[in-house]
Scaffold this active site. Structure first.
Site, mmCIF file in Angstrom:
data_model
loop_
_atom_site.group_PDB
_atom_site.id
_atom_site.type_symbol
_atom_site.label_atom_id
_atom_site.label_comp_id
_atom_site.label_asym_id
_atom_site.label_seq_id
_atom_site.Cartn_x
_atom_site.Cartn_y
_atom_site.Cartn_z
ATOM 1 N N THR A 1 -56.831 45.750 -45.648
ATOM 2 C CA THR A 1 -56.962 46.093 -44.135
ATOM 3 C C THR A 1 -56.808 47.510 -44.307
ATOM 4 O O THR A 1 -56.651 48.155 -43.293
ATOM 5 C CB THR A 1 -55.665 45.402 -43.315
ATOM 6 N N THR A 2 -56.555 48.069 -45.595
ATOM 7 C CA THR A 2 -56.612 49.370 -45.816
ATOM 8 C C THR A 2 -57.796 49.885 -46.500
ATOM 9 O O THR A 2 -58.472 48.830 -47.347
ATOM 10 C CB THR A 2 -55.574 50.057 -46.249
ATOM 11 N N HIS B 1 -48.645 55.598 -45.772
ATOM 12 C CA HIS B 1 -49.429 54.724 -44.800
ATOM 13 C C HIS B 1 -48.313 53.721 -44.423
ATOM 14 O O HIS B 1 -48.504 52.762 -43.361
ATOM 15 C CB HIS B 1 -50.575 54.138 -45.592
ATOM 16 N N HIS C 1 -45.119 44.729 -47.927
ATOM 17 C CA HIS C 1 -45.228 46.052 -47.066
ATOM 18 C C HIS C 1 -45.054 45.622 -45.671
ATOM 19 O O HIS C 1 -45.438 44.233 -45.359
ATOM 20 C CB HIS C 1 -46.239 47.105 -47.510
HETATM 21 ZN ZN LIG Z 1 -50.864 44.991 -45.275
#
Ligand SMILES: [Zn+2]
Length: 251
Positions: A201-202, A90, A115
């Site tokens: 946000t995932t 991702h 990340h």
């Molecule tokens: Zn993030």
């Protein structure tokens, strides 16, 4: 008996969550940024992801109409850490060794990982940036605080070069034990920031995440942005409804 087992399982999952938020997200249900498992479908892919659809305090958002908050009070105590780069399918994630902290408005959190997203997930006054860096922290109670840094196109960033050089294949980790990095090298000089209450946000899009996003972006080169886009063309969730949440600006 089944119920008992389920409870134990739920507690186990919960405990994992406290130790490592990524553990929950990695429980086998596929999700993506495009195709049939795109962000508008995340809430339907698994019961565990229900918040992605039902949550009222979701991230990212378009940051606008920020009100003046308390004066800027964010303090970084980042230590060098051996370079560990994970390509989790991702994003590209750099795992951080214990012992690096941020104190936000008197609350102390430990840096777990950082990340990248492209384009940026947050918008500032309707404007996206080419990329966004997320520094993910957790406190002793398991609460998460993410520091977001917008990334614009500019000059080459040496730390980004070092990270990009060691990106492994999907699902793999590259440990570069003899190379120490410091995430402090990815922070802007100016420490004014926006804050609001949001979510991951995932998937599973869990809420109760403290978001702190610097006003000032950092720069990396065009080539560095393009190198990331070669691997992940788009890995950003679209902006979510603000639902009357207040965004504060601390300067
Ligand atoms: Zn993030």
């Amino acid at each position: 008996m089944i119920i008992k087992f389920f409870l134990v399982f739920a507690i186990a999952i919960n405990t994992l969550w406290l130790i490592n938020p990524a553990a929950v997200a990695s429980t086998n249900v596929q999700w993506r940024y495009g195709g049939t498992e795109n962000p508008t479908q995340w809430g339907k892919l698994s019961e565990d992801f229900a918040m992605c659809e039902l949550g009222k305090s979701q991230s990212p958002i378009n940051i606008s109409n920020a009100i003046a908050g308390k004066p800027e009070n964010i303090d970084f105590d980042y230590q060098p850490s051996p370079l560990v780069v994970i390509n989790n399918g991702h994003t590209i994630q750099v795992k951080y060794e214990k012992g690096s902290k941020v104190t936000i408005d008197g609350k102390k959190y430990e840096l777990l990982q950082f990340h990248f997203h492209t384009p940026s997930e947050h918008y500032i006054n309707g404007q996206a940036s080419p990329m966004e860096l997320h520094l993910v922290h957790q406190n002793a109670l398991g609460q998460l605080a993410v520091v977001g840094v917008m990334i614009k196109q500019g000059t080459l960033n040496p730390l980004i070069s070092e990270v990009w050089k060691h990106i492994p294949n999907v699902g793999e980790t590259s440990e570069v034990a003899d190379r120490l990095i410091n995430a402090a090298d990815l922070l802007p000089e100016q420490k004014s920031y926006f804050s609001y209450d949001g979510s991951l946000t995932t998937p599973p899009c869990s809420e109760g995440v403290s978001w702190n996003i610097f006003v000032e972006p950092i720069a990396i080169s065009k080539e560095q942005i393009e190198a990331f886009e070669q691997i992940y063309q788009v890995d950003a969730r679209p902006v979510q409804a603000t639902n009357n949440r207040v965004v504060e600006l601390h300067r």
